[in-house]
Scaffold this motif. Structure first.
Motif, mmCIF file in Angstrom:
data_model
loop_
_atom_site.group_PDB
_atom_site.id
_atom_site.type_symbol
_atom_site.label_atom_id
_atom_site.label_comp_id
_atom_site.label_asym_id
_atom_site.label_seq_id
_atom_site.Cartn_x
_atom_site.Cartn_y
_atom_site.Cartn_z
ATOM 1 N N GLU A 1 0.761 -1.388 -0.148
ATOM 2 C CA GLU A 1 0.088 0.200 0.067
ATOM 3 C C GLU A 1 0.676 1.372 0.211
ATOM 4 O O GLU A 1 0.422 2.260 0.393
ATOM 5 N N LEU A 2 2.087 1.164 -0.528
ATOM 6 C CA LEU A 2 2.985 2.310 -0.729
ATOM 7 C C LEU A 2 2.199 3.246 -1.931
ATOM 8 O O LEU A 2 2.488 4.499 -1.906
ATOM 9 N N VAL A 3 1.678 2.612 -2.978
ATOM 10 C CA VAL A 3 1.049 3.281 -4.236
ATOM 11 C C VAL A 3 -0.189 2.484 -4.488
ATOM 12 O O VAL A 3 -0.333 1.265 -3.944
ATOM 13 N N THR A 4 -0.910 2.722 -5.240
ATOM 14 C CA THR A 4 -2.177 2.204 -5.813
ATOM 15 C C THR A 4 -2.226 2.088 -7.180
ATOM 16 O O THR A 4 -1.493 2.917 -7.743
ATOM 17 N N PRO A 5 -3.004 0.973 -7.871
ATOM 18 C CA PRO A 5 -3.203 1.107 -9.152
ATOM 19 C C PRO A 5 -3.562 2.368 -9.921
ATOM 20 O O PRO A 5 -3.342 2.725 -11.203
ATOM 21 N N TYR A 6 -4.207 3.218 -9.094
ATOM 22 C CA TYR A 6 -4.474 4.333 -9.561
ATOM 23 C C TYR A 6 -3.290 5.489 -10.005
ATOM 24 O O TYR A 6 -3.586 6.481 -10.682
ATOM 25 N N ASP A 7 -2.184 5.283 -9.313
ATOM 26 C CA ASP A 7 -1.387 6.137 -9.369
ATOM 27 C C ASP A 7 -0.346 5.634 -10.713
ATOM 28 O O ASP A 7 0.572 6.214 -11.133
ATOM 29 N N LEU A 8 -0.751 4.126 -11.301
ATOM 30 C CA LEU A 8 0.190 3.769 -12.314
ATOM 31 C C LEU A 8 -0.359 3.681 -13.738
ATOM 32 O O LEU A 8 0.078 3.668 -14.660
ATOM 33 N N TYR A 9 -1.838 3.868 -13.698
ATOM 34 C CA TYR A 9 -2.460 3.225 -15.250
ATOM 35 C C TYR A 9 -2.097 4.367 -16.111
ATOM 36 O O TYR A 9 -2.151 5.618 -15.865
ATOM 37 N N PHE A 10 -2.398 4.158 -17.347
ATOM 38 C CA PHE A 10 -2.302 5.163 -18.667
ATOM 39 C C PHE A 10 -3.227 6.045 -18.614
ATOM 40 O O PHE A 10 -4.412 5.738 -18.888
ATOM 41 N N ASN A 11 -3.100 7.082 -18.429
ATOM 42 C CA ASN A 11 -3.968 8.231 -18.721
ATOM 43 C C ASN A 11 -3.408 9.434 -18.971
ATOM 44 O O ASN A 11 -2.749 10.449 -18.653
ATOM 45 N N PRO A 12 -3.683 9.668 -20.529
ATOM 46 C CA PRO A 12 -2.940 10.935 -21.214
ATOM 47 C C PRO A 12 -3.495 12.110 -20.451
ATOM 48 O O PRO A 12 -2.636 13.100 -20.644
ATOM 49 N N TYR A 13 -4.714 12.254 -20.146
ATOM 50 C CA TYR A 13 -5.059 13.757 -19.616
ATOM 51 C C TYR A 13 -4.070 13.977 -18.466
ATOM 52 O O TYR A 13 -3.775 15.085 -18.228
ATOM 53 N N LEU A 14 -4.120 12.828 -17.315
ATOM 54 C CA LEU A 14 -2.931 13.217 -16.240
ATOM 55 C C LEU A 14 -1.686 13.415 -16.589
ATOM 56 O O LEU A 14 -1.196 14.154 -15.913
ATOM 57 N N MET A 15 -1.509 12.815 -17.473
ATOM 58 C CA MET A 15 0.207 13.099 -18.187
ATOM 59 C C MET A 15 0.235 14.483 -18.750
ATOM 60 O O MET A 15 1.368 15.131 -18.362
ATOM 61 N N ILE A 16 -0.801 14.801 -19.472
ATOM 62 C CA ILE A 16 -0.270 16.233 -20.088
ATOM 63 C C ILE A 16 -0.692 17.322 -19.118
ATOM 64 O O ILE A 16 0.237 18.153 -19.117
ATOM 65 N N MET A 17 -1.959 17.178 -18.473
ATOM 66 C CA MET A 17 -2.333 18.304 -17.654
ATOM 67 C C MET A 17 -1.543 18.321 -16.253
ATOM 68 O O MET A 17 -1.347 19.634 -15.746
ATOM 69 N N HIS A 18 -1.333 17.133 -15.768
ATOM 70 C CA HIS A 18 -0.645 17.233 -14.452
ATOM 71 C C HIS A 18 0.822 16.692 -14.440
ATOM 72 O O HIS A 18 1.409 16.473 -13.401
ATOM 73 N N HIS A 19 1.402 16.439 -15.547
ATOM 74 C CA HIS A 19 2.693 16.037 -15.836
ATOM 75 C C HIS A 19 3.007 14.884 -15.099
ATOM 76 O O HIS A 19 4.209 14.465 -14.729
ATOM 77 N N GLN A 20 2.214 13.730 -15.202
ATOM 78 C CA GLN A 20 2.503 12.611 -14.391
ATOM 79 C C GLN A 20 2.962 11.541 -15.577
ATOM 80 O O GLN A 20 2.585 10.801 -16.173
#
Length: 251
Positions: free
Chosen positions: A34-53
């Motif tokens: 429980e150091l991270v969750t799958p929600y922190d890892l999955y492919f999400n173009p919006y979060l990558m572009i808008m939040h630089h993840q």
């Protein structure tokens, strides 16, 4: 000293296989703890572009699910066929293997962008399996000890197994498609009349993963290690002329 033996065996695993499988295991353990969750890892173009993840471009290939049969099954297949490829087709060509990883990741991510897939580890494993199976067409395999077949049929067997256990075949089909694209571009098209190699490994990857060892200018090889060993072919030394005997008086 058992831990030293295990560590030495771990270091003997080829570098790409060791790095990728270790990252998969560590990612799954991080989720289990429980150091991270799958929600922190999955492919999400919006979060990558808008939040630089941007880490999601990598972590989407590292998650195979929680610690269950599906995770163990996929990890074994990933390790086995990644290892076999690196030790056979890509032996001494680590940079080309890394280039294959880059091509597979970019192609899979492009398809995922339009198909709304979020975890791509299974597709990447299927790509590795497909490429290995096409490069080893005469190898015979057994599936769970009762089904005997030749290597090119392995992707179809795995697709059927996914359907049998109720998993979606979409991700596996993407892996097969990407694997076939790489196989066609690398092994088929260059050997056709007028064909050429499209996927060229950049020079910086070759310098990074396959550096050419420079010769030591001060190294003086033994005679048997020199070209021609022991000066074979060199002209033979001529014998010195014998001194003429002078007869003593009275003889």
């Amino acid at each position: 000293m058992a831990h030293q033996s295990l560590w030495s065996q771990y270091l003997q695993i080829p570098v790409v296989t060791r790095t990728y499988t270790t990252a998969c295991v560590l990612t799954t353990l991080a989720i289990f703890m429980e150091l991270v969750t799958p929600y922190d890892l999955y492919f999400n173009p919006y979060l990558m572009i808008m939040h630089h993840q941007w880490w999601r471009l990598v972590t989407t290939f590292l998650f195979f699910g929680t610690l269950n049969f599906n995770f163990v099954f996929n990890l074994i297949f990933t390790y086995r066929y990644c290892y076999l490829l690196e030790m056979t087709s890509f032996r001494g060509k680590t940079s080309d293997f890394v280039m294959m990883f880059i091509f597979g990741a970019v192609a899979t991510l492009t398809i995922a962008y339009f198909s709304e897939l979020i975890f791509l580890g299974d597709a990447f494993t299927m790509m590795l399996v497909y490429v290995w199976s096409r490069r080893n067409p005469h190898v015979r395999l057994e599936f769970f000890g009762f089904l005997n077949f030749q290597a090119p049929l392995l992707p179809l067997i795995l697709l059927g197994f996914s359907l049998l256990v109720g998993h979606s075949m979409e991700v596996d089909l993407i892996g097969v498609f990407v694997g076939h694209c790489y196989y066609f571009l690398e092994d088929v098209f260059p050997n056709q009349p007028g064909g050429f190699r499209i996927l060229k490994t950049p020079r910086f990857l070759r310098q990074l993963f396959d550096p050419v060892e420079e010769e030591d200018p001060n190294y003086n090889p033994l005679p048997e290690d020199r070209p021609g060993g022991f000066d074979w072919g060199a002209p033979r030394p001529q014998p010195e002329p014998e001194e003429e005997r002078q007869d003593e008086p009275g003889e």
